[in-house]
Design a protein around this motif. Structure first.
Motif, mmCIF file in Angstrom:
data_model
loop_
_atom_site.group_PDB
_atom_site.id
_atom_site.type_symbol
_atom_site.label_atom_id
_atom_site.label_comp_id
_atom_site.label_asym_id
_atom_site.label_seq_id
_atom_site.Cartn_x
_atom_site.Cartn_y
_atom_site.Cartn_z
ATOM 1 N N LYS A 589 0.825 -1.205 0.000
ATOM 2 C CA LYS A 589 0.000 0.000 0.000
ATOM 3 C C LYS A 589 0.859 1.256 0.000
ATOM 4 O O LYS A 589 0.599 2.209 -0.752
ATOM 5 N N VAL A 590 1.876 1.274 0.849
ATOM 6 C CA VAL A 590 2.734 2.462 0.948
ATOM 7 C C VAL A 590 3.428 2.727 -0.381
ATOM 8 O O VAL A 590 3.438 3.864 -0.892
ATOM 9 N N GLU A 591 4.014 1.680 -0.959
ATOM 10 C CA GLU A 591 4.760 1.868 -2.202
ATOM 11 C C GLU A 591 3.822 2.147 -3.373
ATOM 12 O O GLU A 591 4.163 2.909 -4.279
ATOM 13 N N TYR A 592 2.651 1.544 -3.360
ATOM 14 C CA TYR A 592 1.660 1.856 -4.404
ATOM 15 C C TYR A 592 1.306 3.344 -4.365
ATOM 16 O O TYR A 592 1.254 4.014 -5.415
ATOM 17 N N GLY A 593 1.049 3.857 -3.181
ATOM 18 C CA GLY A 593 0.728 5.281 -3.058
ATOM 19 C C GLY A 593 1.839 6.164 -3.600
ATOM 20 O O GLY A 593 1.584 7.162 -4.289
ATOM 21 N N LYS A 594 3.072 5.798 -3.309
ATOM 22 C CA LYS A 594 4.205 6.582 -3.814
ATOM 23 C C LYS A 594 4.267 6.536 -5.339
ATOM 24 O O LYS A 594 4.583 7.543 -5.991
ATOM 25 N N SER A 595 3.984 5.360 -5.906
ATOM 26 C CA SER A 595 4.058 5.243 -7.366
ATOM 27 C C SER A 595 2.980 6.096 -8.038
ATOM 28 O O SER A 595 3.229 6.709 -9.094
ATOM 29 N N VAL A 596 1.774 6.150 -7.456
ATOM 30 C CA VAL A 596 0.713 6.993 -8.020
ATOM 31 C C VAL A 596 1.108 8.465 -7.917
ATOM 32 O O VAL A 596 0.896 9.250 -8.864
ATOM 33 N N GLN A 597 1.675 8.842 -6.793
ATOM 34 C CA GLN A 597 2.127 10.233 -6.655
ATOM 35 C C GLN A 597 3.156 10.568 -7.725
ATOM 36 O O GLN A 597 3.116 11.659 -8.316
ATOM 37 N N TYR A 598 4.085 9.636 -7.980
ATOM 38 C CA TYR A 598 5.100 9.887 -9.001
ATOM 39 C C TYR A 598 4.458 10.048 -10.383
ATOM 40 O O TYR A 598 4.799 10.977 -11.135
ATOM 41 N N SER A 599 3.517 9.156 -10.736
ATOM 42 C CA SER A 599 2.909 9.218 -12.067
ATOM 43 C C SER A 599 2.080 10.482 -12.251
ATOM 44 O O SER A 599 2.158 11.141 -13.301
ATOM 45 N N VAL A 600 1.260 10.825 -11.252
ATOM 46 C CA VAL A 600 0.445 12.042 -11.343
ATOM 47 C C VAL A 600 1.342 13.273 -11.446
ATOM 48 O O VAL A 600 1.077 14.193 -12.245
ATOM 49 N N THR A 601 2.402 13.277 -10.649
ATOM 50 C CA THR A 601 3.320 14.422 -10.685
ATOM 51 C C THR A 601 3.994 14.537 -12.046
ATOM 52 O O THR A 601 4.087 15.629 -12.631
ATOM 53 N N SER A 602 4.463 13.426 -12.601
ATOM 54 C CA SER A 602 5.134 13.459 -13.906
ATOM 55 C C SER A 602 4.195 13.979 -14.988
ATOM 56 O O SER A 602 4.578 14.843 -15.807
ATOM 57 N N LEU A 603 2.951 13.493 -15.010
ATOM 58 C CA LEU A 603 2.015 13.892 -16.054
ATOM 59 C C LEU A 603 1.628 15.361 -15.939
ATOM 60 O O LEU A 603 1.611 16.099 -16.938
ATOM 61 N N THR A 604 1.324 15.801 -14.732
ATOM 62 C CA THR A 604 0.887 17.195 -14.574
ATOM 63 C C THR A 604 2.054 18.173 -14.703
ATOM 64 O O THR A 604 1.856 19.306 -15.142
ATOM 65 N N GLU A 605 3.256 17.743 -14.335
ATOM 66 C CA GLU A 605 4.424 18.603 -14.574
ATOM 67 C C GLU A 605 4.684 18.730 -16.076
ATOM 68 O O GLU A 605 5.072 19.802 -16.549
ATOM 69 N N TRP A 606 4.509 17.633 -16.803
ATOM 70 C CA TRP A 606 4.658 17.725 -18.256
ATOM 71 C C TRP A 606 3.665 18.736 -18.810
ATOM 72 O O TRP A 606 4.019 19.576 -19.655
ATOM 73 N N LEU A 607 2.393 18.668 -18.372
ATOM 74 C CA LEU A 607 1.383 19.605 -18.864
ATOM 75 C C LEU A 607 1.724 21.032 -18.459
ATOM 76 O O LEU A 607 1.614 21.970 -19.274
ATOM 77 N N GLU A 608 2.150 21.203 -17.208
ATOM 78 C CA GLU A 608 2.515 22.542 -16.728
ATOM 79 C C GLU A 608 3.690 23.101 -17.524
ATOM 80 O O GLU A 608 3.729 24.305 -17.830
ATOM 81 N N ARG A 609 4.637 22.230 -17.876
ATOM 82 C CA ARG A 609 5.861 22.668 -18.543
ATOM 83 C C ARG A 609 5.645 22.877 -20.038
ATOM 84 O O ARG A 609 6.132 23.856 -20.611
ATOM 85 N N TYR A 610 4.878 21.963 -20.693
ATOM 86 C CA TYR A 610 4.795 21.964 -22.139
ATOM 87 C C TYR A 610 3.400 22.260 -22.689
ATOM 88 O O TYR A 610 3.241 22.394 -23.914
ATOM 89 N N GLY A 611 2.389 22.319 -21.836
ATOM 90 C CA GLY A 611 1.041 22.545 -22.325
ATOM 91 C C GLY A 611 0.850 23.951 -22.884
ATOM 92 O O GLY A 611 1.515 24.903 -22.477
ATOM 93 N N THR A 612 -0.111 24.049 -23.817
ATOM 94 C CA THR A 612 -0.413 25.335 -24.443
ATOM 95 C C THR A 612 -1.900 25.639 -24.260
ATOM 96 O O THR A 612 -2.646 24.856 -23.667
ATOM 97 N N ASP A 613 -2.298 26.755 -24.806
ATOM 98 C CA ASP A 613 -3.716 27.111 -24.735
ATOM 99 C C ASP A 613 -4.585 26.099 -25.474
ATOM 100 O O ASP A 613 -5.787 26.006 -25.209
ATOM 101 N N ASP A 614 -3.992 25.368 -26.401
ATOM 102 C CA ASP A 614 -4.755 24.412 -27.194
ATOM 103 C C ASP A 614 -4.588 22.968 -26.718
ATOM 104 O O ASP A 614 -5.073 22.046 -27.378
ATOM 105 N N THR A 615 -3.918 22.770 -25.600
ATOM 106 C CA THR A 615 -3.724 21.408 -25.091
ATOM 107 C C THR A 615 -4.899 21.008 -24.200
ATOM 108 O O THR A 615 -5.279 21.741 -23.284
ATOM 109 N N VAL A 616 -5.454 19.862 -24.475
ATOM 110 C CA VAL A 616 -6.528 19.289 -23.639
ATOM 111 C C VAL A 616 -6.062 17.908 -23.192
ATOM 112 O O VAL A 616 -5.703 17.064 -24.023
#
Length: 693
Positions: A589-616
């Motif tokens: 459970k502990v490690e699963y939670g950490k892995s989800v945090q890593y994946s969510v962080t990676s995806l949203t950081e990518w969007l924050e870093r590279y997303g544009t007004d036209d990105t959905v």
């Protein structure tokens, strides 16, 4: 996860003792009297041979089957005189009833010329019983024969009892891990009563043995199916389908090899094969042994079977229970019925679903009328592996995951992005990710491999193919988990697929996951999203870092430091060992939670870093994690989120009632995952033009 990578989720088993013998065994060649003791060490003959006590013949001194020892009261004319050293014994007064050929300790022939006279039994202190000093003692007449005979009888009875326990245990074995409790194994299986009655009714031993072998094989098959049910319920939240799921065993083996290494999987495979062979061998031998025991004791066995049948029917009719389970069990019959219904339902579903898949609300919609509300947008559909409701609501997992979701909601808001989140009920659980992917994209409920093959080989419109059909988007797949040919790309309408070999990664694997999510997203940016395009981009992205066994887990590094991925080598070496995490529910459970945090962080950081007004961005989980993390009887719900800068994109889904931000409320709307496609296409202006099945 695509079908070609079913390495994780797939889910996609003595020689018997000789038969007991009768209490009075038949004579053998060794049942002859021992030679008299002679030689210098023999004790002198008794002084008064006439008064020597008469001893009855024993089983060891007769050539006939053992009988009750004759006594003077049992014989009409017992011997009158004992042999003496001086001559032969006196003849009996009546030879008609006396044994003629069986010598006894007191009826021995006279010695030949030159021989010493035969002697009686040795004195207690005489070493002639041991064959000399230090020799193994031989029991004196009548001394320990009862004990010697009782030991093999006790061993025989013990082995027979063990065989009965094995058969009864197999008949009572549940097909779900939580149901395996001691109380369930102290019930009376009706199938055992019926089996015993059948064996007793068969007239010939050969027929009984053949029937026992068939019963043992059938019981071994049923036990193997119960064990597979237990494993599938733990990992996939459903029972084993004997029609469809055999191919998943290969995928499970491949997943274990990626997780534990080749040596471990070879040992596990060998152990599993040996276990299956032992299961079939032991249960067949056990049923054969019990059939022979019934044959040897037919009268008491018939009476016992009658009593057991009466008890079973009485307790069943009265509803007698022990530990909230019926004492009269028909567990094996129920298991057979369950498997039969699964097979029947599978065969019936094949034709029914083929017809269902041909009917499509948007099957005939012209390209110009598909998703007009998203024209000009870069559309990304991303799946986060095993991202389920438990990540947000489990007391041990939720605190860390929710902090991450709230922090990333705030960071995206600062970058100009807003989000709406809800729940979808996945068609799969614990694994088989491709079933979740295809359910989401097709708008059909794809709950098994047969349906998956049917839909991906047909022309039912997938959500991603709707974008390709318009001709207004370039469509690509980012598939770091795909490591072999993936023909399903055509069904999903992907112009180009970047699998594990085409993303340029040179770093280490993280158990099953071929590369960290952060690297896969950076490769997507480098290869597609960051390039100049003549038309907008539609991408399907499958992230894998939150795939079990959740050890070792990557950690985020600077986006500019990713390079070819070798920066993760030290991170992988410092990570936790998979075996230690798998062995503990809490650690999982502990490690699963950490892995989800890593994946969510990676995806949203990518969007924050590279997303544009036209990105959905639309991202969701494919299924809940396995039962050791999500718990028994957990829901199949997964979070789903839409993120965009353009307020018109979110305004189109205001009527859905979803929660603001990346974290859905616990009471946010819950839809079946198959409902998303039609709702999404409708929200963004698609016009239905149905095709009929």
């Amino acid at each position: 996860m695509p079908a070609s990578i079913r390495l994780n989720h797939q889910p996609p088993t003595n020689d018997a003792a000789p038969p007991a013998t009768d209490s009075n065994p038949p004579p053998t060649d060794t049942d002859t009297p021992s030679p008299p003791v002679t030689g210098e060490d023999a004790p002198p003959p008794p002084a008064e041979a006439e008064n020597a006590p008469q001893k009855p013949p024993t089983p060891a001194a007769t050539a006939n089957p053992p009988q009750e020892s004759p006594t003077p009261a049992d014989t009409a004319n017992p011997p009158q005189d004992s042999p003496t050293p001086d001559g032969p014994p006196s003849p009996p007064t009546d030879t008609a009833n006396a044994p003629q050929d069986t010598p006894t300790p007191t009826d021995t022939p006279p010695p030949a010329d030159g021989e010493d006279a035969p002697q009686g039994p040795p004195a207690p202190a005489d070493e002639s019983r041991t064959g000399g000093a230090g020799g193994k003692p031989h029991p004196a007449e009548g001394e320990a024969e009862g004990t010697a005979d009782a030991k093999p009888r006790r061993a025989t009875a013990l082995v027979t009892a063990l065989a009965a326990a094995l058969v009864i245990g197999a008949l009572l074995l549940p097909n779900a891990l939580p149901a395996i409790k001691p109380i369930r194994f102290v019930r009376l299986p009706g199938e055992a009563v019926i089996g015993a009655a059948l064996l007793l009714l068969l007239p010939r031993r050969g027929a009984r043995t053949a029937a026992a072998v068939v019963m043992g094989l059938a019981l071994a098959c049923l036990t193997a199916l119960n064990v597979l049910d237990i494993g599938f319920r733990q990992y996939l939240g459903r029972g084993f389908n004997p029609v469809l799921d055999w191919e998943l065993l290969d995928d499970a083996q491949a997943y274990m090899q990626d997780t534990l290494g080749r040596t471990a999987i070879v040992a596990l495979t060998a152990g599993a094969l040996a276990g299956v062979a032992a299961l079939f061998t032991v249960l067949v031998l056990a049923t054969v042994r019990l059939s022979r025991a019934l044959d040897r004791h037919r009268s008491p066995a018939a009476l016992g079977t009658l009593i057991a049948g009466t008890v079973w029917m009485t307790t069943a009719s009265l509803g007698l229970q022990i530990g909230n389970v019926p004492f009269a069990s028909d567990r094996a019959a129920q298991a057979v019925s369950v498997q039969y219904r699964r097979v029947q339902a599978t065969l019936e579903d094949e034709a029914r679903f083929e017809k269902e898949a041909k009917a499509d609300v948007f099957g005939a919609t012209p390209p110009a009328q598909l998703v007009p509300g998203l024209r000009g947008k870069d559309m990304v559909f991303a799946f986060i592996e095993s991202y389920g409701r438990s990540a947000i609501e489990d007391p041990m997992i939720a605190p860390g995951v929710n902090r991450t979701l709230d922090a990333r909601t705030e960071a995206l808001a600062k970058a100009g992005f807003q989000a709406r989140s809800g729940w979808l009920t996945s068609a799969t659980y614990g694994g088989s990710s491709w079933l979740g992917h295809s359910t989401f994209m097709s708008g059909l409920w794809i709950a098994n491999q047969q349906r998956y093959r049917t839909v991906t080989s047909g022309d039912h419109l997938s959500l991603t193919k709707a974008f390709q059909k318009t001709g207004a988007w370039r469509t690509v797949g980012i598939m770091p988990g795909v490591q072999k040919a993936w023909p399903e790309a055509e069904y999903y309408g992907l112009d180009h697929v970047y699998d594990a070999d085409r993303l340029g990664y040179e770093g280490p694997k993280f158990s099953w996951s071929t590369m960290p999510d952060q690297y896969a997203l950076e490769a997507f940016q480098r290869l597609e999203h960051g390039r100049e395009q003549d038309r907008p981009l539609m991408a399907e992205v499958i992230l894998t870092s939150s795939h079990q066994p959740w050890a070792p887990i990557p950690r985020s590094v600077g986006w500019d430091e990713l390079g070819d991925g070798r920066i993760f080598e030290d991170i992988e070496k410092a990570g936790k060992d998979p075996e230690g995490v798998i062995a503990s529910s809490d650690r999982s459970k502990v490690e699963y939670g950490k892995s989800v945090q890593y994946s969510v962080t990676s995806l949203t950081e990518w969007l924050e870093r590279y997303g544009t007004d036209d990105t959905v961005l639309v991202f969701l989980g494919d299924h809940q994690p396995v039962a050791r993390v999500s718990g028994e009887r957990a829901s199949r719900d997964v979070p789903v989120t839409i993120v965009a800068r353009d307020p018109k994109v979110l305004a189109a889904v205001d009527g859905w009632g979803w929660s603001p931000g990346l974290r859905p409320r616990s009471d946010a709307p819950v839809w079946r995952m198959s409902a998303f496609r039609d709702r999404f296409l409708t929200a963004y202006g698609s016009v239905p033009h149905p095709t009929k099945g």
